[in-house]
Design a protein around this motif. Structure first.
Motif, PDB file in Angstrom:
ATOM      1  N   ILE A   9       0.808  -1.218   0.000  1.00  0.00           N
ATOM      2  CA  ILE A   9       0.000   0.000   0.000  1.00  0.00           C
ATOM      3  C   ILE A   9       0.845   1.275   0.000  1.00  0.00           C
ATOM      4  CG2 ILE A   9      -1.550   1.370   1.462  1.00  0.00           C
ATOM      5  CD1 ILE A   9      -3.117  -1.173   1.999  1.00  0.00           C
ATOM      6  N   PRO A  10       1.890   1.415   0.837  1.00  0.00           N
ATOM      7  CA  PRO A  10       2.666   2.666   0.813  1.00  0.00           C
ATOM      8  C   PRO A  10       3.264   2.966  -0.561  1.00  0.00           C
ATOM      9  CG  PRO A  10       3.170   1.415   2.794  1.00  0.00           C
ATOM     10  CD  PRO A  10       2.352   0.511   1.925  1.00  0.00           C
ATOM     11  N   LEU A  11       3.694   1.938  -1.281  1.00  0.00           N
ATOM     12  CA  LEU A  11       4.260   2.153  -2.611  1.00  0.00           C
ATOM     13  C   LEU A  11       3.185   2.609  -3.592  1.00  0.00           C
ATOM     14  CD1 LEU A  11       6.778   1.954  -4.385  1.00  0.00           C
ATOM     15  CD2 LEU A  11       6.191  -0.437  -4.814  1.00  0.00           C
ATOM     16  N   ILE A  12       2.009   2.031  -3.482  1.00  0.00           N
ATOM     17  CA  ILE A  12       0.918   2.450  -4.362  1.00  0.00           C
ATOM     18  C   ILE A  12       0.492   3.880  -4.044  1.00  0.00           C
ATOM     19  CG2 ILE A  12      -1.483   1.967  -5.006  1.00  0.00           C
ATOM     20  CD1 ILE A  12      -0.850  -0.989  -4.533  1.00  0.00           C
ATOM     21  N   GLU A  13       0.516   4.245  -2.779  1.00  0.00           N
ATOM     22  CA  GLU A  13       0.213   5.632  -2.400  1.00  0.00           C
ATOM     23  C   GLU A  13       1.237   6.585  -3.010  1.00  0.00           C
ATOM     24  OE1 GLU A  13      -2.027   4.881   1.894  1.00  0.00           O
ATOM     25  OE2 GLU A  13       0.159   5.117   1.825  1.00  0.00           O
ATOM     26  N   GLU A  14       2.490   6.151  -3.071  1.00  0.00           N
ATOM     27  CA  GLU A  14       3.520   6.980  -3.702  1.00  0.00           C
ATOM     28  C   GLU A  14       3.229   7.138  -5.195  1.00  0.00           C
ATOM     29  OE1 GLU A  14       8.381   6.931  -4.462  1.00  0.00           O
ATOM     30  OE2 GLU A  14       7.486   5.554  -2.990  1.00  0.00           O
ATOM     31  N   GLY A  15       2.824   6.044  -5.845  1.00  0.00           N
ATOM     32  CA  GLY A  15       2.469   6.126  -7.256  1.00  0.00           C
ATOM     33  C   GLY A  15       1.265   7.021  -7.496  1.00  0.00           C
ATOM     34  N   LEU A  16       0.294   6.963  -6.594  1.00  0.00           N
ATOM     35  CA  LEU A  16      -0.895   7.813  -6.697  1.00  0.00           C
ATOM     36  C   LEU A  16      -0.520   9.285  -6.573  1.00  0.00           C
ATOM     37  CD1 LEU A  16      -3.978   8.232  -6.746  1.00  0.00           C
ATOM     38  CD2 LEU A  16      -3.977   7.816  -4.272  1.00  0.00           C
ATOM     39  N   ALA A  17       0.361   9.601  -5.630  1.00  0.00           N
ATOM     40  CA  ALA A  17       0.800  10.991  -5.465  1.00  0.00           C
ATOM     41  C   ALA A  17       1.530  11.473  -6.716  1.00  0.00           C
ATOM     42  CB  ALA A  17       1.713  11.099  -4.239  1.00  0.00           C
ATOM     43  N   PHE A  18       2.336  10.603  -7.317  1.00  0.00           N
ATOM     44  CA  PHE A  18       3.062  10.961  -8.538  1.00  0.00           C
ATOM     45  C   PHE A  18       2.084  11.211  -9.689  1.00  0.00           C
ATOM     46  CE2 PHE A  18       5.653   9.682 -12.309  1.00  0.00           C
ATOM     47  CZ  PHE A  18       6.632  10.664 -12.209  1.00  0.00           C
ATOM     48  N   PHE A  19       1.068  10.366  -9.794  1.00  0.00           N
ATOM     49  CA  PHE A  19       0.030  10.536 -10.814  1.00  0.00           C
ATOM     50  C   PHE A  19      -0.600  11.926 -10.711  1.00  0.00           C
ATOM     51  CE2 PHE A  19      -4.400  10.411 -12.115  1.00  0.00           C
ATOM     52  CZ  PHE A  19      -4.390   9.694 -13.300  1.00  0.00           C
ATOM     53  N   LYS A  20      -0.937  12.322  -9.497  1.00  0.00           N
ATOM     54  CA  LYS A  20      -1.599  13.624  -9.297  1.00  0.00           C
ATOM     55  C   LYS A  20      -0.641  14.787  -9.522  1.00  0.00           C
ATOM     56  CE  LYS A  20      -5.120  11.856  -6.120  1.00  0.00           C
ATOM     57  NZ  LYS A  20      -5.672  11.884  -4.740  1.00  0.00           N
ATOM     58  N   GLU A  21       0.578  14.658  -9.028  1.00  0.00           N
ATOM     59  CA  GLU A  21       1.568  15.733  -9.190  1.00  0.00           C
ATOM     60  C   GLU A  21       1.851  16.019 -10.659  1.00  0.00           C
ATOM     61  OE1 GLU A  21       4.939  14.226  -7.142  1.00  0.00           O
ATOM     62  OE2 GLU A  21       4.043  14.437  -5.147  1.00  0.00           O
TER      63      GLU A  21
END
Length: 447
Positions: free
Chosen positions: A99-111
């Motif tokens: 989950i923490p890695l996917i959250e990082e990917g999600l933040a990158f998607f939005k940024e």
């Protein structure tokens, strides 16, 4: 105490069977989408050309560092550039993406201001991409998206390029991710996470190591078999499962022994997709229920966990599905139509074990520990009871006995004296031949 503990074997067999039959009627009515498939060498580049014409502002490619290093993205990214499409790459995906890695990917998607995703890689990359796609348009913690249809808004558009022939995630409605805090796998189910388009490019798979080819191939076989012997089958899913089984038995040994064989790689990619189409509607069973626990607890690769458990779960299920196993044996070319069904069913059980042995699949799980088995079995029983249309339900003791069969030798416990053994579990596990008489006797005993 969970629901499984409160039900007798007969109640599990009849009560949950009735529930699953009712659920089957619902699944038959659901509009399962299917992606447009591009198949053959160079299809990843052709997919890039198609995506470039979709008018996305910026595309996120979700993958892992090894794929980038090997240059497997090149055909896709060249086509995107040639078509004027803007993209960025998130290449941090690891096996059983947590989950923490996917959250990082999600933040990158939005940024980065992305509005579409290309999942490029094995099952972990595709599952992570699906979860990012759902979470991007639904303001919820990832754990709250686990379950059925938890995202109120549609996911962002997803495209897929599998680089292994196993998960079938390019056509499925599920995404499985790891929750390291709870040492569990979380499953997100939603019809809308099926990719819009997918490329089955065998050129991307020629460099796979034999061990990964083997484990992912048996993963696809597990999908095909469990969907075929379960209670949610339809004529369509049965045809997909049978096709997949035939192709896997013919082509997996070739791909394992000659990784550069494009024809075998392409056939395995198709078999994985066919199995995915089957199980996304017909669902899976105890092999997956147990494998998910191994993944959550020990981070065992999912395909390997499935491969280790498949023979043992089939032994247990066999008395209820002799005709289906016989049909699978014929399709796998392990026997001929017209042979005795009991003999054909046994040939399929033996054939699965022989295929595992030929592919170097281990017979034990090195990480498994005796003290963990009760909790693993309880979680597997719960998962199967509430979610899978299995042909034969297990109780806690039976599930423990089956898991115990894959204990590494150094952690195995001595057998109990005869008077203290659990006859039903032991008898099922050590059966040498499947017969209708055995099936009738065991069904009567359960009732």
């Amino acid at each position: 105490m969970n629901l499984n503990d409160l039900l007798s074997p007969a109640m599990r067999h009849t009560g949950m069977g009735a529930v699953m039959r009712g659920a089957s009627l619902v699944t038959r009515l659901l509009p399962f989408p299917q992606p447009t498939l591009m198949v053959g060498p160079g299809s990843s580049g052709r997919l890039g050309e198609s995506i470039a014409g979709m008018g996305h502002a910026k595309i996120l490619i979700v993958t892992d560092a090894i794929i980038v290093k090997l240059g497997l993205l090149d055909a896709l990214t060249r086509a995107l550039k040639a078509g004027g499409a803007d993209y960025v790459v998130f290449d941090k995906i690891t096996p059983d993406a947590p989950i923490p890695l996917i959250e990082e990917g999600l933040a990158f998607f939005k940024e980065q201001g992305c509005d579409a995703i290309v999942a490029f890689g094995g099952g972990s990359s595709m599952d992570a991409a699906k979860v990012i796609a759902v979470a991007a348009n639904n303001d919820k913690p990832l754990r709250e998206l686990a379950g059925y249809f938890k995202g109120r808004r549609n996911p962002v558009p997803i495209y897929a390029v599998p680089t292994t022939a196993g998960t079938g995630s390019e056509v499925t409605v599920a995404a499985v991710v790891s929750d390291p805090e709870r040492q569990q796998k979380l499953v997100i189910m939603d019809l809308r996470v099926v990719p819009r388009m997918a490329a089955l490019d065998p050129e991307l798979m020629t460099g796979l190591p034999p061990a990964i080819t083997a484990a992912t191939g048996i993963d696809a076989l597990t999908h095909a078999v469990e969907s075929y012997i379960g209670r949610w089958t339809t004529p369509y899913t049965r045809s997909m499962s049978l096709s997949a089984v035939g192709m896997i038995f013919e082509n997996l040994p070739v791909a394992y022994e000659d990784g550069a064989n494009l024809q075998a790689r392409e056939k395995m990619a198709l078999a994985s997709t066919y199995a995915g189409l089957a199980f996304t509607r017909a669902n899976v069973g105890y092999v997956h229920a147990i494998a998910h626990q191994f993944g959550g607890k020990y981070h065992t690769p999912h395909g390997l966990a499935n491969a280790i458990m498949l023979p043992h779960v089939l032994d247990y299920s066999a008395p209820e599905v002799i005709p289906q196993l016989a049909e699978l044996a014929v399709r796998a070319r392990l026997g001929d139509e017209g042979e005795d069904e009991d003999a054909l069913a046994q040939k399929f059980l033996d054939g699965v074990r022989a295929l595992n042995q030929r592919l170097g699949i281990p017979t034990t799980l090195a990480a498994l520990r005796e003290q963990d088995i009760p909790a693993l079995a309880a979680a597997a029983c719960k998962e199967a009871l509430i979610g899978y249309p299995v042909p034969r339900y297990m109780d806690q003791d039976t599930c423990e006995a089956i898991i115990r069969k894959v204990l590494p030798v150094h952690d195995a416990v001595p057998k109990a004296p005869a008077a203290k053994r659990r006859p039903a579990a032991r008898k099922t596990a050590t059966r040498k031949t499947v017969t209708r008489k055995t099936a009738t006797r065991k069904t009567a005993k359960a009732a």
